[in-house]
Motif scaffolding. Structure first.
Motif, mmCIF file in Angstrom:
data_model
loop_
_atom_site.group_PDB
_atom_site.id
_atom_site.type_symbol
_atom_site.label_atom_id
_atom_site.label_comp_id
_atom_site.label_asym_id
_atom_site.label_seq_id
_atom_site.Cartn_x
_atom_site.Cartn_y
_atom_site.Cartn_z
ATOM 1 N N ALA A 1 0.844 -1.201 0.000
ATOM 2 C CA ALA A 1 0.000 0.000 0.000
ATOM 3 C C ALA A 1 0.880 1.253 0.000
ATOM 4 O O ALA A 1 0.616 2.211 -0.723
ATOM 5 C CB ALA A 1 -0.919 -0.004 1.216
ATOM 6 N N TYR A 2 1.966 1.206 0.798
ATOM 7 C CA TYR A 2 2.874 2.356 0.811
ATOM 8 C C TYR A 2 3.566 2.532 -0.538
ATOM 9 O O TYR A 2 3.606 3.635 -1.095
ATOM 10 C CB TYR A 2 3.924 2.193 1.922
ATOM 11 C CG TYR A 2 5.163 3.017 1.671
ATOM 12 C CD1 TYR A 2 5.097 4.411 1.756
ATOM 13 C CD2 TYR A 2 6.361 2.424 1.309
ATOM 14 C CE1 TYR A 2 6.215 5.179 1.477
ATOM 15 C CE2 TYR A 2 7.479 3.188 1.034
ATOM 16 C CZ TYR A 2 7.405 4.568 1.110
ATOM 17 O OH TYR A 2 8.493 5.332 0.830
ATOM 18 N N LEU A 3 4.080 1.437 -1.103
ATOM 19 C CA LEU A 3 4.831 1.539 -2.353
ATOM 20 C C LEU A 3 3.973 2.096 -3.489
ATOM 21 O O LEU A 3 4.462 2.795 -4.372
ATOM 22 C CB LEU A 3 5.382 0.163 -2.747
ATOM 23 C CG LEU A 3 6.518 -0.350 -1.864
ATOM 24 C CD1 LEU A 3 6.813 -1.815 -2.139
ATOM 25 C CD2 LEU A 3 7.780 0.487 -2.077
ATOM 26 N N LEU A 4 2.677 1.761 -3.474
ATOM 27 C CA LEU A 4 1.806 2.177 -4.566
ATOM 28 C C LEU A 4 1.072 3.484 -4.286
ATOM 29 O O LEU A 4 0.443 4.050 -5.172
ATOM 30 C CB LEU A 4 0.772 1.079 -4.864
ATOM 31 C CG LEU A 4 1.323 -0.248 -5.381
ATOM 32 C CD1 LEU A 4 0.190 -1.212 -5.646
ATOM 33 C CD2 LEU A 4 2.157 -0.042 -6.637
ATOM 34 N N ASP A 5 1.128 3.937 -3.034
ATOM 35 C CA ASP A 5 0.389 5.146 -2.684
ATOM 36 C C ASP A 5 1.353 6.099 -1.983
ATOM 37 O O ASP A 5 1.488 6.077 -0.773
ATOM 38 C CB ASP A 5 -0.795 4.787 -1.783
ATOM 39 C CG ASP A 5 -1.502 6.023 -1.253
ATOM 40 O OD1 ASP A 5 -1.397 7.079 -1.888
ATOM 41 O OD2 ASP A 5 -2.140 5.930 -0.196
ATOM 42 N N GLY A 6 2.045 6.892 -2.768
ATOM 43 C CA GLY A 6 3.003 7.820 -2.194
ATOM 44 C C GLY A 6 4.428 7.296 -2.247
ATOM 45 O O GLY A 6 5.371 8.054 -2.109
ATOM 46 N N GLY A 7 4.593 6.005 -2.443
ATOM 47 C CA GLY A 7 5.921 5.410 -2.492
ATOM 48 C C GLY A 7 6.496 5.423 -3.902
ATOM 49 O O GLY A 7 5.879 5.953 -4.831
ATOM 50 N N PRO A 8 7.660 4.796 -4.081
ATOM 51 C CA PRO A 8 8.372 4.875 -5.368
ATOM 52 C C PRO A 8 7.696 4.139 -6.523
ATOM 53 O O PRO A 8 8.035 4.396 -7.671
ATOM 54 C CB PRO A 8 9.726 4.240 -5.052
ATOM 55 C CG PRO A 8 9.499 3.415 -3.836
ATOM 56 C CD PRO A 8 8.428 4.098 -3.057
ATOM 57 N N TRP A 9 6.749 3.217 -6.244
ATOM 58 C CA TRP A 9 6.157 2.452 -7.338
ATOM 59 C C TRP A 9 4.832 3.030 -7.815
ATOM 60 O O TRP A 9 4.147 2.432 -8.631
ATOM 61 C CB TRP A 9 5.937 0.996 -6.920
ATOM 62 C CG TRP A 9 7.213 0.234 -6.742
ATOM 63 C CD1 TRP A 9 8.467 0.700 -6.996
ATOM 64 C CD2 TRP A 9 7.367 -1.102 -6.286
ATOM 65 N NE1 TRP A 9 9.396 -0.264 -6.714
ATOM 66 C CE2 TRP A 9 8.743 -1.392 -6.279
ATOM 67 C CE3 TRP A 9 6.478 -2.099 -5.878
ATOM 68 C CZ2 TRP A 9 9.253 -2.625 -5.877
ATOM 69 C CZ3 TRP A 9 6.985 -3.325 -5.486
ATOM 70 C CH2 TRP A 9 8.363 -3.582 -5.486
ATOM 71 N N MET A 10 4.457 4.187 -7.302
ATOM 72 C CA MET A 10 3.166 4.752 -7.662
ATOM 73 C C MET A 10 3.174 5.182 -9.131
ATOM 74 O O MET A 10 4.143 5.743 -9.623
ATOM 75 C CB MET A 10 2.870 5.964 -6.777
ATOM 76 C CG MET A 10 1.495 6.544 -6.983
ATOM 77 S SD MET A 10 1.074 7.747 -5.716
ATOM 78 C CE MET A 10 2.278 9.030 -5.999
ATOM 79 N N ALA A 11 2.078 4.886 -9.835
ATOM 80 C CA ALA A 11 1.953 5.331 -11.218
ATOM 81 C C ALA A 11 1.908 6.849 -11.217
ATOM 82 O O ALA A 11 1.178 7.454 -10.443
ATOM 83 C CB ALA A 11 0.681 4.757 -11.828
ATOM 84 N N THR A 12 2.721 7.483 -12.083
ATOM 85 C CA THR A 12 2.716 8.940 -12.131
ATOM 86 C C THR A 12 1.971 9.397 -13.379
ATOM 87 O O THR A 12 1.710 8.608 -14.286
ATOM 88 C CB THR A 12 4.152 9.487 -12.164
ATOM 89 O OG1 THR A 12 4.871 8.734 -13.138
ATOM 90 C CG2 THR A 12 4.816 9.360 -10.824
#
Lengths: 358, 310
Positions: A161-172
């Motif tokens: 959840a962190y990686l995809l929401d605010g973290g480095p793996w979030m879609a930009t």
């Protein structure tokens, strides 16, 4: 007077009776559940069957849904046969997908098949390490694996959840956050074996078949398989035989987690092509149901995986055609499991008629 | 981090801790009685979920939170019969039965919820409100933390004492503990082991349902499928970490509640750390607690072993 007695051997006929009764009971209970909430069971089940088997495309869809369930189910079989209660499949599926996703950043120049194998291995490593962690907590601190695997599920899910929401793996570059990663490099998508209409079967299906053969041979024909079965029935005897039970426990947790991790990698690179929690959620717990209903035998797990894969695949059509909520399938999974548990006990009993002397 | 420990914020933090801990106290004390009777029922999570969804459907239909609480508890008593049948009558592996019940509960609640809302906006309800106790709630610090809570929160303070009294000071409590330690002894005396286990499972399920319903009715206005979010599992962890002793279990639950409260407040204060880090704290803490507190001296000897005559 009629009474029940423990049966000495097992009888095929009686087994068929018990398990047929279990399936009928579970379907009946699901129908009652549907009726109680104002649905039309006949229409819903018809739609479910058409959606699962009605066309070649539907059939492929069912096989595709069965693939991760089969992998997770086989992993569960290793653990449960040894009476090691790994119920962290949910987190291990996530960890496998996450590890494979991370590795995918580095392997773009690799040629096709090598990349597929590397990603599969990365997925197995991710799930396996998480399983191993729970195993180590057990051997080192005596922490019950039931608890630690569940707790690790939450840890992994919050990490994703962190990686995809605010973290480095979030879609930009998207205005609305969907809590998902950007799409994977198209050259890394797993090859599709067969495709008819919307039904697509990716190469992970072959991995699942290979894993089934591997599991069957390992459990029945190797000394490791013997030790796994013996660990479940009598761990003390195994120690006297000179087996290192700690190492055995860690091996089982590693294998169990690795198969779940492979399922996660397959879903990411074969189906969704983006890392998202929703596409992975529920695979682990359904895989446990598949393993139990399959009687903790690889052949049984294959049948059960197909059955539940078909259920899941048919749901989409059922929801469209009859408006039945998709949650019905999760409810049915629980019902089938409970009825099978009861049936499994019943298969070990026999009905005896005794003369009563006055 | 330091600003968390100052005046109003500290009070708010501690009040949140009490708020979060109390629904879990009901579930934990119920599960303790079940486990002391030798039944390793891991279906706390699922039972809390059933309590919550039933409470939600009744409260949003009738508008009465008290009726919702009562029906939720009854529903959980009924669902406990499944567990009793599978573990006591069929003598199946208790862990597996609990796992099945958890899966069934998460499936059924999801299905009921979707069928109940049927595409419309999920209806809301008015739950329990705060009931400050006169005079006591005016005490500095302690007042707002302990005595400005919901009515059921005050009840929950009494539950561990009552359960302790039941287990250690009454004949029935002694029998329950005996079922978990040495069921044969009880059977030899002519007392029915299965009946006592069945009642212990039912009491545990009703209390778990109480906790789930309280969580629903006290702190939320509509159901979400991940409402319980692992709290049922934290209850099981608390019992192991608390070495099956009522007041130590209360301690473990307050540790989890404190960490969760800390997470909520850290978000409010805006500490520049990903908020998921705080959300994950109770689960990490449970692993650390279990690894650290390894004493199992009060674990019922017959926990998880189906009782067979002969």
């Amino acid at each position: 007077m009629i009474s029940f007695q423990r049966r000495s051997g097992s009888s095929l006929g009686w087994n068929v009776v018990c398990y047929s009764a279990a399936i009928s009971g579970a379907l009946l209970a699901s129908a009652v559940l549907l009726r109680l909430s104002g649905g039309d069971p006949a229409r819903a089940f018809t739609a479910l069957i058409v959606g699962a088997f009605g066309s070649q495309g539907a059939l492929l869809g069912s096989l595709a849904k069965a693939t991760p369930l089969l992998l997770v189910g086989l992993g569960t079989v290793f653990a449960f046969r040894a009476k090691i209660w790994n119920i962290g499949q949910e987190g291990q599926v996530f960890a496998g997908a996450m590890a494979a996703y991370w590795v995918s950043f580095w392997i773009a120049p690799l040629p096709g098949w090598l990349a597929v194998c590397t990603l599969a291995l990365a997925g197995m490593a991710g799930g396996g390490v998480l399983g191993l962690l729970a195993g180590a907590l057990k051997t080192r601190f005596g922490t019950s694996e039931i608890i630690s695997t569940v707790m690790l599920n939450y840890v992994v899910m919050y990490l994703l959840a962190y990686l995809l929401d605010g973290g480095p793996w979030m879609a930009t570059g998207v205005t609305v956050s969907y809590h998902q990663s950007p799409p994977i490099d198209p050259s890394l998508e797993w090859p599709i074996l067969l495709a008819v209409g919307a039904g697509k079967l990716h190469v992970g299906f072959l991995f699942a078949l290979a894993a089934s053969a591997f599991a069957a041979v390992l459990l029945d024909k190797t000394s490791l398989g013997y030790e796994i079965r013996a660990f479940g029935s009598n761990p003390t005897a195994l120690t006297f035989r000179g087996t290192n039970v700690r190492r055995l426990l860690l091996t089982v947790m590693l294998m169990s987690g690795a198969l779940a991790g492979l399922a996660g990698a397959g879903e990411l690179f074969g189906v969704s092509h983006r890392l998202r929690a929703e596409t992975l959620l529920g695979i682990g717990s359904s895989g446990i149901v598949v393993a139990m209903v399959g009687g903790l035998r690889p052949s049984g797990v294959m049948i059960a995986a197909l059955f539940f894969g078909a259920l899941e695949s048919g749901t989409i059509y059922m929801r469209l055609k009859s408006g039945t909520p998709a949650g019905l399938v999760s409810a049915m999974e629980g019902l089938v499991l409970l009825f099978f548990l009861s049936a499994a006990v019943a298969t070990r009993l026999q009905i005896v008629r005794r003369e009563v002397h006055a | 981090m330091l600003e968390l420990l100052q005046g109003p914020l500290l009070i708010s933090l501690l009040a949140a801790m009490v708020r979060i801990a109390t629904p879990l106290l009901f579930s934990a004390m119920g599960e303790l009685v079940t486990q002391r009777a030798g039944i390793w029922n891991i279906a706390v999570e699922g039972t809390m979920l059933i309590g919550a969804i039933v409470a939600y459907m009744v409260a949003s239909t009738t508008g009465s939170p008290w009726l919702a609480l009562a029906i939720a508890i009854l529903a959980c008593a009924a669902s406990s019969l499944i567990m009793s049948f599978v573990t006591i009558v069929l003598k199946a592996e208790q862990f597996v039965a609990g796992l099945a019940l958890n899966l069934l509960a998460s499936g059924v609640t999801l299905f009921w919820f979707q069928a109940y809302i049927g595409g419309r906006e999920a209806p809301t309800f008015i739950g329990f409100d705060q009931v400050p106790i006169p005079y006591l709630s005016d005490i500095p610090i302690l007042g707002p933390v302990l005595f400005s809570q919901r009515l059921l929160t005050y009840v929950s303070f009494l539950v561990p004492i009552l359960v302790w009294f039941f287990l250690y000071r009454t004949k029935y409590g002694l029998e329950v503990r005996c079922v978990g330690e040495n069921p044969k002894a009880l059977d030899v005396k002519g007392l029915h082991v299965g009946l006592r286990q069945c009642l212990a499972i039912m009491f545990g399920s009703m209390m778990s349902g109480f906790g789930g319903a309280f969580l629903m009715l006290g702190y939320s206005d509509k159901f979400v499928p991940d409402l319980i979010a692992g709290r049922g599992w934290l209850v099981v962890v608390a019992i192991i970490a608390g070495n099956w002793m009522p007041f130590r279990i209360v301690g473990a639950i307050f540790i989890f509640a404190f960490l969760e409260a800390l997470g909520i407040h850290a978000q409010v204060v805006g500490i520049p750390v990903p908020h998921q880090l705080f959300l994950v704290l109770p689960y990490v803490a449970s692993l650390v607690l279990l690894a650290g507190l390894r004493s199992r001296t009060h674990q019922p000897v017959a926990l998880g072993i189906p009782y067979n005559r002969e």
